[in-house]
Design a protein around this motif. Sequence first.
Motif, PDB file in Angstrom:
ATOM      1  N   THR A 286       0.807  -1.218   0.000  1.00 41.70           N
ATOM      2  CA  THR A 286       0.000   0.000   0.000  1.00 41.70           C
ATOM      3  C   THR A 286       0.843   1.272   0.000  1.00 41.70           C
ATOM      4  N   THR A 287       2.013   1.239   0.633  1.00 39.70           N
ATOM      5  CA  THR A 287       2.815   2.464   0.752  1.00 39.70           C
ATOM      6  C   THR A 287       4.139   2.393   0.009  1.00 39.70           C
ATOM      7  N   GLY A 288       4.587   1.178  -0.324  1.00 40.05           N
ATOM      8  CA  GLY A 288       5.891   1.036  -0.960  1.00 40.05           C
ATOM      9  C   GLY A 288       7.042   1.148   0.008  1.00 40.05           C
ATOM     10  N   ALA A 289       6.760   1.287   1.298  1.00 42.45           N
ATOM     11  CA  ALA A 289       7.810   1.426   2.308  1.00 42.45           C
ATOM     12  C   ALA A 289       7.722   0.282   3.302  1.00 42.45           C
ATOM     13  N   ASP A 290       8.880  -0.168   3.754  1.00 38.63           N
ATOM     14  CA  ASP A 290       8.945  -1.234   4.738  1.00 38.63           C
ATOM     15  C   ASP A 290       8.932  -0.605   6.130  1.00 38.63           C
ATOM     16  N   PRO A 291       7.904  -0.862   6.948  1.00 43.96           N
ATOM     17  CA  PRO A 291       7.838  -0.216   8.261  1.00 43.96           C
ATOM     18  C   PRO A 291       8.910  -0.690   9.228  1.00 43.96           C
ATOM     19  N   VAL A 292       9.598  -1.765   8.901  1.00 42.84           N
ATOM     20  CA  VAL A 292      10.595  -2.323   9.810  1.00 42.84           C
ATOM     21  C   VAL A 292      12.017  -1.928   9.401  1.00 42.84           C
ATOM     22  N   ALA A 293      12.173  -1.388   8.197  1.00 45.53           N
ATOM     23  CA  ALA A 293      13.513  -1.063   7.701  1.00 45.53           C
ATOM     24  C   ALA A 293      14.205  -0.087   8.644  1.00 45.53           C
ATOM     25  N   GLY A 294      15.464  -0.372   8.954  1.00 47.20           N
ATOM     26  CA  GLY A 294      16.257   0.534   9.782  1.00 47.20           C
ATOM     27  C   GLY A 294      16.176   0.269  11.263  1.00 47.20           C
ATOM     28  N   LEU A 295      15.268  -0.600  11.728  1.00 45.95           N
ATOM     29  CA  LEU A 295      15.176  -0.880  13.158  1.00 45.95           C
ATOM     30  C   LEU A 295      16.311  -1.802  13.596  1.00 45.95           C
ATOM     31  N   THR A 296      16.802  -1.573  14.806  1.00 47.04           N
ATOM     32  CA  THR A 296      17.755  -2.510  15.383  1.00 47.04           C
ATOM     33  C   THR A 296      17.011  -3.753  15.861  1.00 47.04           C
ATOM     34  N   VAL A 297      17.776  -4.774  16.245  1.00 50.84           N
ATOM     35  CA  VAL A 297      17.144  -6.003  16.732  1.00 50.84           C
ATOM     36  C   VAL A 297      16.312  -5.709  17.976  1.00 50.84           C
ATOM     37  N   TRP A 298      16.837  -4.885  18.885  1.00 52.77           N
ATOM     38  CA  TRP A 298      16.105  -4.549  20.105  1.00 52.77           C
ATOM     39  C   TRP A 298      14.845  -3.746  19.778  1.00 52.77           C
ATOM     40  N   GLU A 299      14.953  -2.763  18.898  1.00 54.89           N
ATOM     41  CA  GLU A 299      13.780  -1.978  18.528  1.00 54.89           C
ATOM     42  C   GLU A 299      12.702  -2.853  17.891  1.00 54.89           C
ATOM     43  N   ASP A 300      13.127  -3.789  17.053  1.00 57.11           N
ATOM     44  CA  ASP A 300      12.149  -4.660  16.399  1.00 57.11           C
ATOM     45  C   ASP A 300      11.520  -5.617  17.413  1.00 57.11           C
ATOM     46  N   THR A 301      12.305  -6.039  18.407  1.00 55.81           N
ATOM     47  CA  THR A 301      11.757  -6.889  19.463  1.00 55.81           C
ATOM     48  C   THR A 301      10.684  -6.145  20.250  1.00 55.81           C
ATOM     49  N   VAL A 302      10.968  -4.895  20.592  1.00 56.89           N
ATOM     50  CA  VAL A 302       9.983  -4.080  21.321  1.00 56.89           C
ATOM     51  C   VAL A 302       8.739  -3.865  20.469  1.00 56.89           C
ATOM     52  N   HIS A 343       4.520   2.408  23.132  1.00 56.35           N
ATOM     53  CA  HIS A 343       3.123   2.835  23.074  1.00 56.35           C
ATOM     54  C   HIS A 343       3.013   4.350  23.254  1.00 56.35           C
ATOM     55  N   GLN A 344       3.964   4.921  24.011  1.00 55.95           N
ATOM     56  CA  GLN A 344       3.931   6.360  24.252  1.00 55.95           C
ATOM     57  C   GLN A 344       4.291   7.155  23.008  1.00 55.95           C
ATOM     58  N   GLY A 345       5.262   6.686  22.243  1.00 59.97           N
ATOM     59  CA  GLY A 345       5.679   7.486  21.083  1.00 59.97           C
ATOM     60  C   GLY A 345       6.570   6.768  20.094  1.00 59.97           C
ATOM     61  N   GLY A 346       6.524   5.429  20.055  1.00 60.55           N
ATOM     62  CA  GLY A 346       7.268   4.696  19.044  1.00 60.55           C
ATOM     63  C   GLY A 346       8.772   4.742  19.253  1.00 60.55           C
ATOM     64  N   ARG A 347       9.484   4.748  18.154  1.00 59.60           N
ATOM     65  CA  ARG A 347      10.949   4.657  18.186  1.00 59.60           C
ATOM     66  C   ARG A 347      11.571   5.846  18.920  1.00 59.60           C
ATOM     67  N   ALA A 348      11.017   7.048  18.724  1.00 61.71           N
ATOM     68  CA  ALA A 348      11.562   8.231  19.383  1.00 61.71           C
ATOM     69  C   ALA A 348      11.408   8.123  20.897  1.00 61.71           C
ATOM     70  N   ALA A 349      10.269   7.631  21.368  1.00 61.95           N
ATOM     71  CA  ALA A 349      10.053   7.490  22.812  1.00 61.95           C
ATOM     72  C   ALA A 349      10.967   6.430  23.403  1.00 61.95           C
ATOM     73  N   LEU A 350      11.270   5.364  22.644  1.00 62.55           N
ATOM     74  CA  LEU A 350      12.199   4.346  23.132  1.00 62.55           C
ATOM     75  C   LEU A 350      13.593   4.934  23.304  1.00 62.55           C
TER      76      LEU A 350
END
Length: 433
Positions: A286-302, A343-350
């Motif tokens: 739908t968007t042509g973008a991968d929502p997981v691209a660029g996440l670290t292993v820990w970020e993707d686990t969260v 839940h508070q603010g995604g990657r920036a909040a982490l």
Amino acid sequence: MTPPPDRLRSAPARVRRSRPSAVTHEDRRRTFPAVVPWTGEETATTWWGREWTRALEESALDPARLARGRAYARRGLVDAITITPGRITAYVHGSRPRPYRTRIGLRVLGDGEWDELLAAAAGPEYFSALLDKDVPRALAATADLLPGPGDLIPDCSCPDDGFPCKHAAALCYQTARLLDEDPFALFLLRGRGEREILAALIRHDSTGGPGPAGGAGTGEGPRLPTVPADTAGALHRPVGVLPPPFPVPAHPGRPPAGSDEPGAPDPLALDLLATEAAHRAHALLTTGADPVAGLTVWEDTVRLAAAHPGAGLTASTRTLYRDLAGAVGRTATELARAVAAWHQGGRAALAVLEEPWDPPAGPFDRAGPALAAAGLPAFRPLRNRLSTPAVQLRLGRDGLWYGYESDPGREEWWPRGTPDTDPVGAATALLGP
């Protein structure tokens, strides 16, 4: 649910496997996705689909269970259906959270029956009908392709001892709709896959016999005319215009339920991963973008843990937290705190949770006087954080203030509230006006 004793005694004598042939595993096993809920009383539209349901209904011992099974099928409670020679398998949802594993058995045709069926099907009128997904009645009668009363042997993991139970009835009714669309599923259930049948019919047409795959021929027959690959490549035929792609569905699909048999992978973990893959693929389409691209292993686990509804509240989800955290060298408490930040603010909040930093002069220096002017308690500054015994504000690199709470004197800060550009707004959301 198991068949009555007399049926169990007769089942082994009814199921006779045909002689193995050189076929691929994929041709002998097909999985059809779950059918969407449907309305109306008609469960089959083709003559062979109606014969299938008639075989079920004339052998059933309880019409009430048939009615409930038909309602289950209409409501879409039958998951993906897998067909192999002699067996139909699917998970059917019932009254408990985990679906029931349901099977329908049917005798596989012998080699002699297949030889007769293929010899009849090789006629041009029958061959073309099969290619059009049509089954002539005369062809089906050649080898008793359709089941009769008592031929379908149901089995289910539910405690109901009816013959059949409502879950097996639902699977039969849903199979009838599947056979309407693809009658080759019936041939597969009787022992041979679509590609195997079509190859045998082509050999029959070129050699005058069914050939080795049909179980009768021994020679290779005359060679068909061929074209060298380099000659075919030099023809430079114009490439036609490709058809437009299928429209993207409005929502990601629901994965089939995992197996609950001993030794099978954890169904909850499989459901989580399959759902995640479906949502990721849908976002790409739908968007042509991968929502997981660029996440670290820990970020993707969260992110995975945060995507699970009700995570951390039940025994199964606590087990999920423990396993996910252990895989990345963290504790379940650390993962739970990180999920709250996500839940508070995604990657920036982490990042705000885990990365203290020294903000430049400006907004951070003005925050203290602004909080005091609003009549709020005195906040103690440290790096990018302003703290009271129970409330803390953290300035993120994105310019937003993130709220945290802790029991007084414990210094166990947990993300709370919604990020705000104004420190007074962020503090008021935690302390009240």
